[in-house]
Design an enzyme around this catalytic site. Structure first.
Site, PDB file in Angstrom:
ATOM      1  N   TYR A  32     -12.530  -2.263  -4.140  1.00  0.00           N
ATOM      2  CA  TYR A  32     -12.939  -2.374  -2.908  1.00  0.00           C
ATOM      3  C   TYR A  32     -14.632  -2.176  -2.553  1.00  0.00           C
ATOM      4  O   TYR A  32     -15.043  -1.857  -1.667  1.00  0.00           O
ATOM      5  CB  TYR A  32     -12.164  -1.270  -1.911  1.00  0.00           C
ATOM      6  CG  TYR A  32     -10.862  -1.551  -1.760  1.00  0.00           C
ATOM      7  CD1 TYR A  32     -10.593  -2.586  -0.608  1.00  0.00           C
ATOM      8  CD2 TYR A  32      -9.763  -0.854  -2.173  1.00  0.00           C
ATOM      9  CE1 TYR A  32      -9.270  -2.842  -0.451  1.00  0.00           C
ATOM     10  CE2 TYR A  32      -8.632  -1.308  -1.790  1.00  0.00           C
ATOM     11  CZ  TYR A  32      -8.151  -2.234  -0.920  1.00  0.00           C
ATOM     12  OH  TYR A  32      -6.789  -2.499  -0.742  1.00  0.00           O
TER      13      TYR A  32
ATOM     14  N   HIS B  49      -2.213  -5.544   1.614  1.00  0.00           N
ATOM     15  CA  HIS B  49      -3.453  -6.239   1.506  1.00  0.00           C
ATOM     16  C   HIS B  49      -3.092  -7.592   0.963  1.00  0.00           C
ATOM     17  O   HIS B  49      -2.280  -7.735   0.040  1.00  0.00           O
ATOM     18  CB  HIS B  49      -4.355  -5.349   0.230  1.00  0.00           C
ATOM     19  CG  HIS B  49      -5.449  -6.311  -0.410  1.00  0.00           C
ATOM     20  ND1 HIS B  49      -6.774  -6.436   0.422  1.00  0.00           N
ATOM     21  CD2 HIS B  49      -5.440  -7.185  -1.351  1.00  0.00           C
ATOM     22  CE1 HIS B  49      -7.514  -6.934  -0.381  1.00  0.00           C
ATOM     23  NE2 HIS B  49      -6.757  -7.506  -1.317  1.00  0.00           N
TER      24      HIS B  49
ATOM     25  N   ARG C 185       2.671  -6.295   9.298  1.00  0.00           N
ATOM     26  CA  ARG C 185       1.914  -5.196   9.906  1.00  0.00           C
ATOM     27  C   ARG C 185       2.588  -4.845  11.163  1.00  0.00           C
ATOM     28  O   ARG C 185       2.599  -3.600  11.548  1.00  0.00           O
ATOM     29  CB  ARG C 185       0.480  -5.438   9.895  1.00  0.00           C
ATOM     30  CG  ARG C 185      -0.225  -5.339   8.457  1.00  0.00           C
ATOM     31  CD  ARG C 185      -1.534  -5.769   8.564  1.00  0.00           C
ATOM     32  NE  ARG C 185      -2.009  -5.591   7.493  1.00  0.00           N
ATOM     33  CZ  ARG C 185      -3.351  -6.379   6.932  1.00  0.00           C
ATOM     34  NH1 ARG C 185      -3.965  -7.248   7.588  1.00  0.00           N
ATOM     35  NH2 ARG C 185      -3.900  -6.043   5.616  1.00  0.00           N
TER      36      ARG C 185
ATOM     37  N   ARG D 297      -1.740 -14.263   4.694  1.00  0.00           N
ATOM     38  CA  ARG D 297      -2.491 -13.901   5.883  1.00  0.00           C
ATOM     39  C   ARG D 297      -1.940 -14.226   6.910  1.00  0.00           C
ATOM     40  O   ARG D 297      -1.823 -12.899   7.778  1.00  0.00           O
ATOM     41  CB  ARG D 297      -3.748 -14.475   5.842  1.00  0.00           C
ATOM     42  CG  ARG D 297      -4.571 -14.299   4.522  1.00  0.00           C
ATOM     43  CD  ARG D 297      -6.115 -13.962   4.297  1.00  0.00           C
ATOM     44  NE  ARG D 297      -6.771 -13.109   5.271  1.00  0.00           N
ATOM     45  CZ  ARG D 297      -7.180 -11.699   5.367  1.00  0.00           C
ATOM     46  NH1 ARG D 297      -6.653 -11.233   4.071  1.00  0.00           N
ATOM     47  NH2 ARG D 297      -7.491 -11.290   6.264  1.00  0.00           N
TER      48      ARG D 297
ATOM     49  N   ASN E 218      -1.864   0.261   6.732  1.00  0.00           N
ATOM     50  CA  ASN E 218      -1.398  -1.118   7.441  1.00  0.00           C
ATOM     51  C   ASN E 218      -0.545  -1.694   6.463  1.00  0.00           C
ATOM     52  O   ASN E 218      -0.176  -2.907   6.618  1.00  0.00           O
ATOM     53  CB  ASN E 218      -2.368  -1.830   8.135  1.00  0.00           C
ATOM     54  CG  ASN E 218      -3.664  -2.191   6.987  1.00  0.00           C
ATOM     55  OD1 ASN E 218      -3.137  -2.316   5.751  1.00  0.00           O
ATOM     56  ND2 ASN E 218      -4.522  -2.714   7.300  1.00  0.00           N
TER      57      ASN E 218
ATOM     58  N   LYS F 139       0.815  -1.167  -0.056  1.00  0.00           N
ATOM     59  CA  LYS F 139      -0.208  -0.085  -0.013  1.00  0.00           C
ATOM     60  C   LYS F 139       0.895   1.466   0.017  1.00  0.00           C
ATOM     61  O   LYS F 139       1.995   1.195   0.284  1.00  0.00           O
ATOM     62  CB  LYS F 139      -0.950  -0.056   1.248  1.00  0.00           C
ATOM     63  CG  LYS F 139      -2.068  -1.029   1.016  1.00  0.00           C
ATOM     64  CD  LYS F 139      -2.749  -1.055   2.313  1.00  0.00           C
ATOM     65  CE  LYS F 139      -4.059  -2.141   2.248  1.00  0.00           C
ATOM     66  NZ  LYS F 139      -4.984  -2.183   3.453  1.00  0.00           N
TER      67      LYS F 139
ATOM     68  N   PHE G 253     -16.014   3.247   6.407  1.00  0.00           N
ATOM     69  CA  PHE G 253     -14.676   3.514   6.283  1.00  0.00           C
ATOM     70  C   PHE G 253     -14.288   3.694   4.532  1.00  0.00           C
ATOM     71  O   PHE G 253     -12.997   3.902   4.159  1.00  0.00           O
ATOM     72  CB  PHE G 253     -13.710   2.465   6.834  1.00  0.00           C
ATOM     73  CG  PHE G 253     -13.694   1.171   6.479  1.00  0.00           C
ATOM     74  CD1 PHE G 253     -13.418   0.740   5.233  1.00  0.00           C
ATOM     75  CD2 PHE G 253     -14.684   0.368   7.491  1.00  0.00           C
ATOM     76  CE1 PHE G 253     -13.612  -0.662   4.916  1.00  0.00           C
ATOM     77  CE2 PHE G 253     -14.681  -0.725   6.795  1.00  0.00           C
ATOM     78  CZ  PHE G 253     -14.171  -1.303   5.764  1.00  0.00           C
TER      79      PHE G 253
ATOM     80  N   GLU H  71      -9.198 -11.087  -7.783  1.00  0.00           N
ATOM     81  CA  GLU H  71      -8.377  -9.985  -7.391  1.00  0.00           C
ATOM     82  C   GLU H  71      -7.227 -10.066  -8.314  1.00  0.00           C
ATOM     83  O   GLU H  71      -6.652  -8.823  -8.817  1.00  0.00           O
ATOM     84  CB  GLU H  71      -7.758  -9.801  -6.110  1.00  0.00           C
ATOM     85  CG  GLU H  71      -9.040  -9.408  -5.040  1.00  0.00           C
ATOM     86  CD  GLU H  71      -8.649  -9.475  -3.663  1.00  0.00           C
ATOM     87  OE1 GLU H  71      -9.552  -9.014  -2.853  1.00  0.00           O
ATOM     88  OE2 GLU H  71      -7.508 -10.145  -3.185  1.00  0.00           O
TER      89      GLU H  71
ATOM     90  N   THR I  32      -5.149  -6.860  11.045  1.00  0.00           N
ATOM     91  CA  THR I  32      -5.375  -5.651  10.374  1.00  0.00           C
ATOM     92  C   THR I  32      -4.895  -4.438  10.999  1.00  0.00           C
ATOM     93  O   THR I  32      -4.082  -3.521  10.749  1.00  0.00           O
ATOM     94  CB  THR I  32      -6.896  -5.544   9.823  1.00  0.00           C
ATOM     95  OG1 THR I  32      -7.329  -6.622   9.266  1.00  0.00           O
ATOM     96  CG2 THR I  32      -7.075  -4.161   9.296  1.00  0.00           C
TER      97      THR I  32
END
Length: 140
Positions: free
Chosen positions: A51, A117, A104, A87, A114, A11, A59, A128, A93
């Protein structure tokens, strides 16, 4: 174990701080291979569509604004149980709740910024991946 592919985004908070290599080192050290990768500036439309599942959430607008605030690195990771492994490596998160050594915990600035993704299921990973990559761009 099943070899599979998953989708990952590094990100804007992480690309701004030049953490792409450090984050990818965590993936690679833990058995995930990067089989496709590109640095992009996500458009408003791309972020809103990607998203879209969160459209009704409070959010959503902030998330979209954040994701278009700077370049991101979209990539396809491959390895044994890649979705679950990614993950696990990302961590919770909220970085305050993330386990020591997770991406993270190591790199995130906040619950919003964070750093990464990752797909939450093999089905979502396929969707995706197809959103950002043509099959010919994935080189296993």
């Amino acid at each position: 174990m099943a070899t599979e592919r998953t989708f990952s985004i590094i990100k804007p908070d992480a690309t701004r701080r030049n953490l792409t290599g450090a984050i990818n080192a965590v993936f690679e050290k833990n058995g995930l291979r990067i089989v496709a990768q590109k640095r992009i500036q996500m458009s408003q439309a791309q972020a809103e569509t990607f998203y879209g599942v969160h459209h009704e959430r409070p959010f959503f607008k902030d998330l979209v604004s954040f994701m278009v605030s700077g370049p991101v690195v979209v990539q396809v990771l491959e390895g044994d149980n890649a979705v679950a492994k990614n993950r696990e490596l990302m961590g919770a998160t909220n970085p305050a709740n993330a386990a020591e050594g997770t991406i993270r915990k190591l790199f995130a600035e906040s619950i919003e910024a964070n750093s990464v993704h990752g797909s939450d299921s093999p089905e979502n990973a396929a969707t995706e991946i197809a959103y950002f990559f043509a099959g010919s761009e994935i080189v296993g």
